[in-house]
Design an enzyme around this catalytic site. Structure first.
Site, PDB file in Angstrom:
ATOM      1  CD  GLU A 193      -4.554  -4.768  14.503  1.00 11.71           C
ATOM      2  OE1 GLU A 193      -5.673  -5.303  14.697  1.00 11.71           O
ATOM      3  OE2 GLU A 193      -4.173  -4.381  13.395  1.00 11.71           O
TER       4      GLU A 193
ATOM      5  CG  ASN B 223      -2.143   0.865   1.049  1.00 13.81           C
ATOM      6  OD1 ASN B 223      -2.352   1.450  -0.017  1.00 13.81           O
ATOM      7  ND2 ASN B 223      -2.960   0.957   2.088  1.00 13.81           N
TER       8      ASN B 223
ATOM      9  CG  HIS C   7      -2.744  -6.801   7.823  1.00  9.62           C
ATOM     10  ND1 HIS C   7      -1.886  -6.181   6.939  1.00  9.62           N
ATOM     11  CD2 HIS C   7      -3.664  -5.875   8.157  1.00  9.62           C
ATOM     12  CE1 HIS C   7      -2.290  -4.926   6.747  1.00  9.62           C
ATOM     13  NE2 HIS C   7      -3.357  -4.707   7.475  1.00  9.62           N
TER      14      HIS C   7
ATOM     15  CE1 TYR D  22      -3.676   5.253   8.452  1.00 11.43           C
ATOM     16  CE2 TYR D  22      -3.881   3.529  10.106  1.00 11.43           C
ATOM     17  CZ  TYR D  22      -3.563   3.921   8.823  1.00 11.43           C
ATOM     18  OH  TYR D  22      -3.136   2.987   7.915  1.00 11.43           O
TER      19      TYR D  22
ATOM     20  CD  GLU E 171      -7.586  -6.337   9.451  1.00  2.34           C
ATOM     21  OE1 GLU E 171      -6.378  -6.669   9.451  1.00  2.34           O
ATOM     22  OE2 GLU E 171      -7.962  -5.156   9.458  1.00  2.34           O
TER      23      GLU E 171
ATOM     24  NE  ARG F 294      -9.803  -2.040  13.321  1.00  5.64           N
ATOM     25  CZ  ARG F 294      -8.874  -1.633  12.451  1.00  5.64           C
ATOM     26  NH1 ARG F 294      -7.787  -2.371  12.230  1.00  5.64           N
ATOM     27  NH2 ARG F 294      -9.027  -0.505  11.787  1.00  5.64           N
TER      28      ARG F 294
ATOM     29  CD  GLU G 223      -1.544  -3.503  10.546  1.00  2.61           C
ATOM     30  OE1 GLU G 223      -2.546  -4.071  10.989  1.00  2.61           O
ATOM     31  OE2 GLU G 223      -1.558  -2.361  10.072  1.00  2.61           O
TER      32      GLU G 223
ATOM     33  CD1 TRP H 122       4.464   6.717  19.621  1.00  2.00           C
ATOM     34  CD2 TRP H 122       5.883   8.352  20.051  1.00  2.00           C
ATOM     35  NE1 TRP H 122       3.753   7.814  20.002  1.00  2.00           N
ATOM     36  CE2 TRP H 122       4.606   8.833  20.270  1.00  2.00           C
ATOM     37  CE3 TRP H 122       6.972   9.226  20.251  1.00  2.00           C
ATOM     38  CZ2 TRP H 122       4.350  10.146  20.682  1.00  2.00           C
ATOM     39  CZ3 TRP H 122       6.712  10.522  20.648  1.00  2.00           C
ATOM     40  CH2 TRP H 122       5.420  10.962  20.869  1.00  2.00           C
TER      41      TRP H 122
ATOM     42  NE  ARG I  10      -3.371  -7.504  13.244  1.00  2.00           N
ATOM     43  CZ  ARG I  10      -4.243  -7.542  12.242  1.00  2.00           C
ATOM     44  NH1 ARG I  10      -4.969  -8.610  12.014  1.00  2.00           N
ATOM     45  NH2 ARG I  10      -4.390  -6.474  11.464  1.00  2.00           N
TER      46      ARG I  10
ATOM     47  CG  HIS J 176      -4.003   2.111  13.379  1.00  2.00           C
ATOM     48  ND1 HIS J 176      -5.316   2.380  13.650  1.00  2.00           N
ATOM     49  CD2 HIS J 176      -4.020   1.202  12.389  1.00  2.00           C
ATOM     50  CE1 HIS J 176      -6.093   1.672  12.861  1.00  2.00           C
ATOM     51  NE2 HIS J 176      -5.333   0.944  12.086  1.00  2.00           N
TER      52      HIS J 176
ATOM     53  CG  ASP K 192      -5.088  -1.395  14.567  1.00  2.65           C
ATOM     54  OD1 ASP K 192      -4.050  -1.085  15.181  1.00  2.65           O
ATOM     55  OD2 ASP K 192      -5.101  -1.775  13.378  1.00  2.65           O
TER      56      ASP K 192
ATOM     57  CG  HIS L  45     -12.469  -3.402  10.009  1.00  5.10           C
ATOM     58  ND1 HIS L  45     -11.373  -2.828  10.579  1.00  5.10           N
ATOM     59  CD2 HIS L  45     -12.074  -4.608   9.553  1.00  5.10           C
ATOM     60  CE1 HIS L  45     -10.349  -3.652  10.463  1.00  5.10           C
ATOM     61  NE2 HIS L  45     -10.748  -4.734   9.842  1.00  5.10           N
TER      62      HIS L  45
HETATM   63  O1  EZ4 Z   1      -3.761   0.551   8.306  1.00  2.18           O
HETATM   64  O2  EZ4 Z   1      -3.605  -2.097   5.933  1.00  2.18           O
HETATM   65  O3  EZ4 Z   1      -5.525  -3.761  10.892  1.00  2.18           O
HETATM   66  N1  EZ4 Z   1      -5.536  -3.157   9.889  1.00  2.18           N
HETATM   67  C1  EZ4 Z   1      -4.869  -2.027   9.663  1.00  2.18           C
HETATM   68  C2  EZ4 Z   1      -4.959  -1.499   8.256  1.00  2.18           C
HETATM   69  C3  EZ4 Z   1      -3.707  -0.769   7.843  1.00  2.18           C
HETATM   70  C4  EZ4 Z   1      -3.598  -0.777   6.356  1.00  2.18           C
HETATM   71  C5  EZ4 Z   1      -2.346  -0.074   5.882  1.00  2.18           C
HETATM   72  O4  EZ4 Z   1      -2.185  -0.267   4.513  1.00  2.18           O
HETATM   73  O5  EZ4 Z   1      -4.237  -1.482  10.520  1.00  2.18           O
HETATM   74  O6  EZ4 Z   1      -6.075  -0.721   8.087  1.00  2.18           O
HETATM   75 CO    CO Z   2      -3.805  -2.867  12.138  1.00  6.56          CO
END
Ligand code: EZ4
Ligand code: CO
Length: 415
Positions: free
Chosen positions: A249, A50, A325, A172, A352, A160, A275, A415, A296, A225, A223, A135
């Protein structure tokens, strides 16, 4: 009795005659490798990275395809080792996606040549359907609670939940629509603002509300992130304990695998990460020290089935389960291969599942299917996913990148 080999003799070499990369953008970008053999059998593998798609295209076209021609497609392990060790430059998201694409195409070819679905080649099913999580997204607390309700109604057993955070624009990982979500949204990266204090003030209340509304039966996941420091992640895990998440996550980045020790010392909230990992070495300490509960890593991100299988077997020694993932940037080819893998892998945790758009599904006809919160692999030989090349050609590549986050004072988040 009809031959189970579809007419092809599985003991004859399957010489790789041609391989090509197909780039298509039916709603989002995908990179697919198609390998053709002397017996007329072909296989496909996903190579999508991506926001950095064309680097994998070049890796495959300029450096991998030329060395594949003439090889025996049956020698999956040897080709994997040749590409991994032979390159001298090991690991990394570009290299490991290119290797994954070759690997998945070769497993597809072998299963088709033998006339069996991929799960049978891996050792057979350990379960009929694999548990997937969907999701649910919302702009605020109430919207997110409602979105989770819609997923429960749709039959999901695991969901999730991601929500907009008061005072933060464009959090995000929060989809703007109900069904489809894609974070890569612009030719040049969108800039967003992140505040951990605002997030930590908000998130535990969301999960309390979800539990008081829907009870403890649905599995709930979240998540982070990679946005938190280890001690912030520890705080969050502790605050979420009463809501009993299935997993938290990407609580913190894991380049330093020791970072998870600190989180682990403070919370019993189950942890999932991986992931962005590419090889077993990215996860070795996390698994060996039992610092995580779910790994993941995905087939496309981690060198294909040949390598992910090794990761899963290693993880099983430490009671770590898989949690592949499966966002939309993982094409239906990866999803199909993953459902076969998950049907087999003994230490399966959860898969997922982010729905692809109807355009994507049309370009990649497939036989996996969702029913009652589970995903079922199809029984057609191979991994059960194909590509409609004519249709794919109608969707030209459009550069799209993932957003970049800064803190409220403008500092680059990292970080
Ligand atoms: O942000 O796959 O758990 N899933 C994620 C995704 C990621 C994308 C990044 O390309 O965290 O949504
Ligand atoms: Co993720």
């Amino acid at each position: 009795m009809s031959s189970p080999t579809n007419g092809a003799n599985p003991y004859k070499p399957l010489e790789i005659r041609a391989a090509r990369v197909i780039v298509t953008s039916p709603g989002r970008n995908f990179v697919t490798l198609k390998i053709e053999t002397s017996e007329g059998i072909y296989g496909i593998g996903d190579a999508t990275l991506n926001g950095r798609e064309l680097s994998v295209v070049s890796y495959l076209e300029d450096h991998v395809i030329p060395v594949l021609i003439g090889r025996d497609a049956r020698r999956i392990e040897d080709i994997w080792q040749y590409l991994y060790r032979g390159a001298y430059w090991r690991r990394g998201p570009v290299t490991m996606r290119a290797i994954a694409a070759v690997d998945v195409a070769l497993w597809d070819i072998k299963a088709k040549a033998l006339g069996v679905p991929l799960y049978d080649l891996l050792g057979g099913k350990s379960r009929d359907g694999v548990l997937v999580y969907g999701h649910a997204n919302g702009g605020d607390l109430n919207e997110t609670v409602e979105a989770v309700g819609r997923y429960i109604e749709a039959g999901y057993k695991a969901i999730r939940a991601q929500s907009g955070v008061p005072g933060l624009k464009l959090a995000y990982g929060v989809g703007r629509g109900d069904l489809y979500y894609e974070p890569a949204d612009a030719t040049l990266p969108t800039e967003t603002v992140w505040s951990t204090p605002k997030y930590l003030d908000f998130l535990p209340g969301l999960f309390e509300k979800l539990r008081s509304t829907y009870g403890f039966e649905p599995h709930l996941l979240h998540d982070a992130h990679h946005r938190l420091t280890p001690i912030e992640a520890a705080q969050l895990g502790k605050m979420l304990e009463p809501s009993r998440l299935f997993w938290l996550e990407d609580a913190t980045p894991a380049e330093n695998q020791d970072a998870f020790k600190l989180i682990r010392q403070h919370t019993t909230t189950p942890l999932a990460v991986g992931e962005v990992f590419n090889t077993i070495w990215d996860a070795k300490d996390l698994i060996q020290n039992q610092l995580i509960d779910y790994i993941r890593m995905s087939i496309v991100g981690s060198g294909g089935i040949t390598h992910l299988r090794r990761v899963a077997d290693f993880a099983s020694l430490y009671q770590v389960r898989t949690g592949c993932h499966g966002a939309t940037d993982l094409s239906p080819v990866t999803m199909g291969a993953a459902v076969h893998f998950d049907s087999w892998v003994p230490n399966f945790g959860m898969q997922e599942y982010m729905r692809h758009s109807p355009e994507t599904d049309e370009v990649f006809p497939h036989d996996y299917r969702f029913e009652n919160g589970l995903m079922f692999a199809g029984d057609t030989p191979g991994h059960g996913v194909d590509i409609d090349e004519k249709l794919a050609a109608k969707y030209p590549y459009k550069p799209k990148q993932l957003p970049v986050a800064r803190l409220e004072d403008g500092t680059m988040w990292n970080w």
